[in-house]
Enzyme design. Structure first.
Site, PDB file in Angstrom:
ATOM      1  N   THR A  50       0.132  10.925 -24.344  1.00 13.81           N
ATOM      2  CA  THR A  50       1.332  10.883 -23.499  1.00 13.81           C
ATOM      3  C   THR A  50       2.027  12.236 -23.552  1.00 13.81           C
ATOM      4  OG1 THR A  50       1.569   8.516 -23.897  1.00 13.81           O
ATOM      5  CG2 THR A  50       3.535   9.686 -23.120  1.00 13.81           C
ATOM      6  N   SER A 177      -6.694  11.645 -26.962  1.00 11.67           N
ATOM      7  CA  SER A 177      -5.905  10.862 -27.904  1.00 11.67           C
ATOM      8  C   SER A 177      -6.797  10.367 -29.041  1.00 11.67           C
ATOM      9  CB  SER A 177      -5.289   9.667 -27.163  1.00 11.67           C
ATOM     10  OG  SER A 177      -4.560   8.871 -28.057  1.00 11.67           O
ATOM     11  N   HIS A 179      -6.669   7.767 -31.131  1.00  9.15           N
ATOM     12  CA  HIS A 179      -7.020   6.364 -31.344  1.00  9.15           C
ATOM     13  C   HIS A 179      -8.036   5.828 -30.347  1.00  9.15           C
ATOM     14  CE1 HIS A 179      -3.952   4.390 -28.489  1.00  9.15           C
ATOM     15  NE2 HIS A 179      -3.621   5.656 -28.445  1.00  9.15           N
ATOM     16  N   THR A 215       7.420  20.033 -37.662  1.00 12.96           N
ATOM     17  CA  THR A 215       6.421  20.001 -38.736  1.00 12.96           C
ATOM     18  C   THR A 215       5.253  19.106 -38.336  1.00 12.96           C
ATOM     19  OG1 THR A 215       8.193  20.316 -40.322  1.00 12.96           O
ATOM     20  CG2 THR A 215       6.100  19.518 -41.201  1.00 12.96           C
ATOM     21  N   CYS A 303      -0.194  -0.208 -22.453  1.00 14.94           N
ATOM     22  CA  CYS A 303       1.121   0.415 -22.282  1.00 14.94           C
ATOM     23  C   CYS A 303       1.950  -0.300 -21.226  1.00 14.94           C
ATOM     24  CB  CYS A 303       0.963   1.874 -21.909  1.00 14.94           C
ATOM     25  SG  CYS A 303       0.003   2.741 -23.128  1.00 14.94           S
TER      26      CYS A 303
HETATM   27  N1  PLP Z   1      -4.152   8.006 -20.933  1.00 18.71           N
HETATM   28  C1  PLP Z   1      -5.019   6.986 -21.012  1.00 18.71           C
HETATM   29  C2  PLP Z   1      -6.113   6.903 -19.998  1.00 18.71           C
HETATM   30  C3  PLP Z   1      -4.911   6.033 -22.027  1.00 18.71           C
HETATM   31  O1  PLP Z   1      -5.771   5.010 -22.077  1.00 18.71           O
HETATM   32  C4  PLP Z   1      -3.862   6.166 -22.980  1.00 18.71           C
HETATM   33  C5  PLP Z   1      -3.670   5.181 -24.058  1.00 18.71           C
HETATM   34  O2  PLP Z   1      -3.864   4.018 -23.935  1.00 18.71           O
HETATM   35  C6  PLP Z   1      -2.969   7.236 -22.845  1.00 18.71           C
HETATM   36  C7  PLP Z   1      -3.156   8.137 -21.821  1.00 18.71           C
HETATM   37  C8  PLP Z   1      -1.809   7.410 -23.779  1.00 18.71           C
HETATM   38  O3  PLP Z   1      -2.252   7.862 -25.016  1.00 18.71           O
HETATM   39  P1  PLP Z   1      -1.288   7.850 -26.274  1.00 18.71           P
HETATM   40  O4  PLP Z   1      -1.072   6.416 -26.614  1.00 18.71           O
HETATM   41  O5  PLP Z   1      -2.037   8.608 -27.319  1.00 18.71           O
HETATM   42  O6  PLP Z   1      -0.039   8.551 -25.904  1.00 18.71           O
END
Ligand code: PLP
Length: 356
Positions: A50, A177, A179, A215, A303
Site C-alpha cells: 500500500t 509485499s 506476506h 527507523t 482489504c
Molecule cells: N496490491 C495487491 C494486488 C494486493 O493483493 C495487496 C494485498 O492484499 C496489496 C496491494 C496491499 O499490500 P499490503 O497489505 O502489503 O499493503
C-alpha cells in the site's frame, strides 16, 4: 527472531549491534533485488505494498507539477484505487479508470487513447488479486515508453509466482509485499528503475538513502529478505504442479453446481488463484460456513472485506451485482495437497446444498 530477541540495535547507530542490524537490512536489500531482477540501490523498503504504490503515484504527481492526470484500471487493489481517489478529491488531479472485458483483460488500444500529454503516470497491476488474471506488462511498458509516461505496476500477486524482472519488463516502479510470498506482514518494497524519479512521501531521518524517514523495521525486512531468497529458488515447475491442482479443483467445482463459471478462465492467470461464480449462492454465507469447517476462502479482496460490498473486480468484469455477490475466491499455496482439494470440494458441496 534474532532481530527482535537478541540483536535489537538501531540500524542507524554506530555501535556494533546497530552495524549488524544495518548489515541485515543490506543483505535483505540484495535478496529482494535479486528476486525481481534489480540492483540493491533500486529497492526502497516500505511498510507494505500500500505504501509502495501510494509512494510511486505520489512521486509521479508531485515530481511533475505540469502533469495532472493518472491512468489506472477499475480492477486495481484499493492501495492504488483509493490513493487515486484521494488525489482526485484533494488535488487537481484527474483519474481515468480503464474498464476490463468479461475475461478481465484491458483493451490496449483504449489504454493508448487514454494517455494524454498531461498524464503523469499509468498504474496497472501485473496479476489481479481476486481473479489471478495476468496483464501483458512488457507491452504496457512499451506503450508508456512511446507516450513518455511513467509506468507503475502493482506486482504484489506476481512476485514469487511468476518470473518477474524489473530490468526485463522495463517498468519505472514496481510494488511488492512480503506476506504474498511467505514473508511477514507489514513490510514490502518499491522498486525504482531510475532513482531520480522518486520523491519521498515520508519525511524524517535519512533512512533508506533519504527516501523514507523512520527507523527501519529490521526484523520484518530481514524476514522479507529470507522469503525473497526462498522464492527465488522456487522453480516454475513447482508452480505448474499447483496450477494443475487448481485446474482440477475448478473442474470438480464446475461439476457441483449448475451454471458455475470460473471468472477470468479465458485469460492467462496466476497459477494459484481461482475465482468461481456460483449462481444463486451467497458468497459471504459460503465463506462463513466454510470457515466453521476450518477452510479459509474469501468473497473478494481481504482489504475490502469489512465493507461488505460486492467485489469491484467481478462487478467491473461482468457488470452484474449478483455475479459479484455470488463469486468466491480460492487461493492455493505451494504446500496445497490433492487431499486438501478433495476435502475442500466435499465441504463446498455440502455447504452449497445447505444454501440452495
Ligand atoms: N496490491 C495487491 C494486488 C494486493 O493483493 C495487496 C494485498 O492484499 C496489496 C496491494 C496491499 O499490500 P499490503 O497489505 O502489503 O499493503
Amino acid at each position: 527472531m534474532p532481530w527482535l530477541m537478541e540483536n535489537w540495535g538501531n540500524p542507524s547507530s554506530a555501535y556494533g549491534m546497530g552495524r549488524s542490524a544495518r548489515r541485515a537490512i543490506e543483505e535483505a536489500r540484495e535478496q529482494v533485488a535479486k528476486l525481481v531482477g534489480a540492483g540493491p540501490e533500486q529497492v526502497v523498503f516500505t511498510s507494505g505494498a500500500t505504501e509502495a504504490s501510494n509512494s510511486a503515484i505520489h512521486s509521479a504527481i508531485f515530481n511533475q507539477p505540469h502533469k495532472r492526470h493518472i491512468v489506472t484500471s477499475a480492477v486495481e487493489h484499493s492501495a492504488v484505487l483509493n490513493y487515486c481517489k484521494y488525489l482526485g478529491r484533494y488535488h487537481p488531479v484527474e483519474v481515468t479508470r480503464l474498464p476490463v472485458s468479461t475475461s478481465g483483460l484491458l483493451d490496449l488500444a483504449q489504454l493508448v487513447d487514454s494517455i494524454r500529454e498531461d498524464t503523469a503516470m499509468v498504474s496497472l497491476m501485473w496479476g489481479n488479486n481476486e481473479t489471478g488474471v495476468v496483464w501483458p506488462i512488457p507491452e504496457i511498458t512499451e506503450i508508456c515508453r512511446d507516450k513518455q509516461t511513467l509506468f507503475h505496476t502493482d506486482a504484489v500477486q506476481a512476485v514469487g509466482k511468476l518470473p518477474v524482472s524489473v530490468q526485463e519488463a522495463g517498468v519505472d516502479y514496481l510494488s511488492l509485499s512480503g506476506h504474498k510470498f511467505g514473508g511477514p506482514k507489514g513490510v514490502g518494497a518499491l522498486i525504482l528503475k531510475n532513482t531520480d524519479t522518486f520523491l519521498p512521501m515520508l519525511h524524517g531521518g535519512k533512512q533508506e538513502n533519504g527516501r523514507r524517514g523512520g527507523t527501519e523495521n529490521v526484523a520484518a525486512i530481514a524476514g522479507l529478505g529470507v522469503a525473497a531468497e526462498i522464492a527465488a529458488r522456487i522453480q516454475p515447475d513447482n508452480w505448474a504442479v499447483i496450477e494443475k491442482l487448481r485446474d482440477h479443483l475448478e473442474n470438480r467445482v464446475l461439476g457441483l453446481h449448475a451454471g458455475a463459471i470460473v471468472n477470468g478462465s479465458q485469460s492467462e492467470r496466476l497459477p494459484n488463484t481461482s475465482n468461481i461464480y456460483l449462481p444463486g449462492i451467497d458468497a459471504d454465507a459460503l465463506v462463513t460456513m466454510l470457515d466453521q469447517r476450518g477452510i479459509c476462502i474469501s468473497s473478494g479482496s481481504a482489504c475490502m472485506e469489512s465493507a461488505i460490498t460486492p467485489s469491484h473486480v467481478i462487478l467491473a468484469m461482468s457488470g452484474s451485482y449478483d455475479r459479484a455477490n455470488e463469486s468466491i475466491r480460492i487461493s492455493l499455496g505451494l504446500e496445497t495437497t490433492e487431499q486438501e482439494i478433495s476435502d475442500f470440494v466435499e465441504a463446498l458441496s455440502e455447504s452449497i446444498d445447505l444454501l440452495s
